[in-house]
Write a protein that holds these residues in place. Structure first.
Motif, PDB file in Angstrom:
ATOM      1  N   VAL A   1      -5.558  -0.780  -5.749  1.00  0.00           N
ATOM      2  CA  VAL A   1      -4.617   0.107  -5.061  1.00  0.00           C
ATOM      3  C   VAL A   1      -3.867   0.976  -6.058  1.00  0.00           C
ATOM      4  CG1 VAL A   1      -2.527   0.143  -3.638  1.00  0.00           C
ATOM      5  CG2 VAL A   1      -4.386  -1.420  -3.072  1.00  0.00           C
TER       6      VAL A   1
ATOM      7  N   LYS B   1       0.449  -3.809   4.296  1.00  0.00           N
ATOM      8  CA  LYS B   1       0.357  -4.681   3.127  1.00  0.00           C
ATOM      9  C   LYS B   1      -0.924  -5.496   3.216  1.00  0.00           C
ATOM     10  CE  LYS B   1       5.294  -5.049   2.511  1.00  0.00           C
ATOM     11  NZ  LYS B   1       6.464  -5.869   2.567  1.00  0.00           N
TER      12      LYS B   1
ATOM     13  N   THR C   1      -5.170   4.809   1.528  1.00  0.00           N
ATOM     14  CA  THR C   1      -5.646   4.098   2.713  1.00  0.00           C
ATOM     15  C   THR C   1      -6.481   2.915   2.249  1.00  0.00           C
ATOM     16  OG1 THR C   1      -7.597   5.517   2.853  1.00  0.00           O
ATOM     17  CG2 THR C   1      -5.686   6.152   4.172  1.00  0.00           C
ATOM     18  N   VAL C   2      -6.195   1.749   2.817  1.00  0.00           N
ATOM     19  CA  VAL C   2      -6.925   0.530   2.486  1.00  0.00           C
ATOM     20  C   VAL C   2      -7.653   0.072   3.737  1.00  0.00           C
ATOM     21  CG1 VAL C   2      -6.706  -1.863   1.754  1.00  0.00           C
ATOM     22  CG2 VAL C   2      -5.296  -0.125   0.691  1.00  0.00           C
TER      23      VAL C   2
ATOM     24  N   VAL D   1       0.864  -1.175   0.000  1.00  0.00           N
ATOM     25  CA  VAL D   1       0.000   0.000   0.000  1.00  0.00           C
ATOM     26  C   VAL D   1       0.905   1.231   0.000  1.00  0.00           C
ATOM     27  CG1 VAL D   1      -1.808   1.241   1.222  1.00  0.00           C
ATOM     28  CG2 VAL D   1      -1.774  -1.250   1.264  1.00  0.00           C
TER      29      VAL D   1
ATOM     30  N   SER E   1      -4.078   5.342  -6.747  1.00  0.00           N
ATOM     31  CA  SER E   1      -2.859   6.120  -6.546  1.00  0.00           C
ATOM     32  C   SER E   1      -2.322   6.709  -7.854  1.00  0.00           C
ATOM     33  CB  SER E   1      -1.782   5.274  -5.870  1.00  0.00           C
ATOM     34  OG  SER E   1      -1.416   4.194  -6.684  1.00  0.00           O
TER      35      SER E   1
ATOM     36  N   LEU F   1      -5.237  -7.228   6.278  1.00  0.00           N
ATOM     37  CA  LEU F   1      -4.375  -6.052   6.178  1.00  0.00           C
ATOM     38  C   LEU F   1      -3.435  -6.067   7.371  1.00  0.00           C
ATOM     39  CD1 LEU F   1      -3.742  -3.298   4.843  1.00  0.00           C
ATOM     40  CD2 LEU F   1      -5.414  -2.293   6.377  1.00  0.00           C
TER      41      LEU F   1
ATOM     42  N   ALA G   1     -10.309   0.946  -1.102  1.00  0.00           N
ATOM     43  CA  ALA G   1      -9.072   1.716  -1.263  1.00  0.00           C
ATOM     44  C   ALA G   1      -9.435   3.158  -1.577  1.00  0.00           C
ATOM     45  CB  ALA G   1      -8.215   1.136  -2.372  1.00  0.00           C
TER      46      ALA G   1
END
Length: 177
Positions: A76, A49, A16-17, A11, A80, A45, A26
């Motif tokens: 993810v 990771k 943020t997951v 991540v 991003s 989580l 995500a």
């Protein structure tokens, strides 16, 4: 054992997951996406990771495990960085324009083709023969590109049509006298 599935999904900073049960959410600078992982795969989580592993040792669980890991990784990466596909239009008189929220294609037919741009997808025209499709959902970006290509796929004799940037068209030799 799967070579893809055993690697955890990193991540990156700024993303943020959140994992609740089988739902992975995500959130990043480009937007927010959610995905429900298959029941045969457990998702956890831990220390920045996302780790996936098969719940059972069945063939189905082992087959779906790397797919789910890749889907979470695409989630993810999408929030991003985002995804982009470039299309090229080849042919005399073939061109594209943007009118409002519609992509208008002139592809040698007797009429123009209007393609309504779906929500969450951004289409830019660098020039009349170059289309850039971008968005945060990899599946949706690829689907839009495939739908646009389907209006006039490249033909093998002159190479006219819409193709992905860098795609090689297998050319055929024309008729001989």
């Amino acid at each position: 054992m799967s070579r893809i599935g055993k690697y955890p999904v990193p991540v990156p900073s700024g993303v943020t997951v959140d994992v609740k049960g089988q739902t992975v959410r995500a959130k990043g600078k480009l937007g927010e996406l959610t995905f429900v992982v298959h029941d045969d795969v457990s998702v956890v989580l831990e220390d920045g990771k996302v780790r996936l592993s098969p719940r059972l040792e069945t063939r189905q669980a082992r087959m779906i495990w790397p797919t789910m890991r890749t889907r979470v990784n695409n989630l993810v990466k999408g929030v991003s960085e985002g995804y982009r596909q470039d299309l090229e239009i080849t042919g005399v008189g073939y061109r594209a324009n943007l009118q409002g929220k519609d992509l208008v294609l002139s592809l040698g037919y007797s009429h123009e083709i209007r393609y309504p741009v779906p929500e969450g997808i951004k289409i830019e025209l660098e020039k009349q023969t170059a289309i850039a499709i971008s968005g945060i959902d990899k599946q949706k970006v690829g689907q839009v590109a495939a739908e646009i290509i389907s209006y006039r796929p490249p033909e093998p004799y002159k190479g006219k049509g819409i193709k992905r940037k860098g795609q090689r068209i297998l050319r055929k030799e024309g008729k001989k006298k």
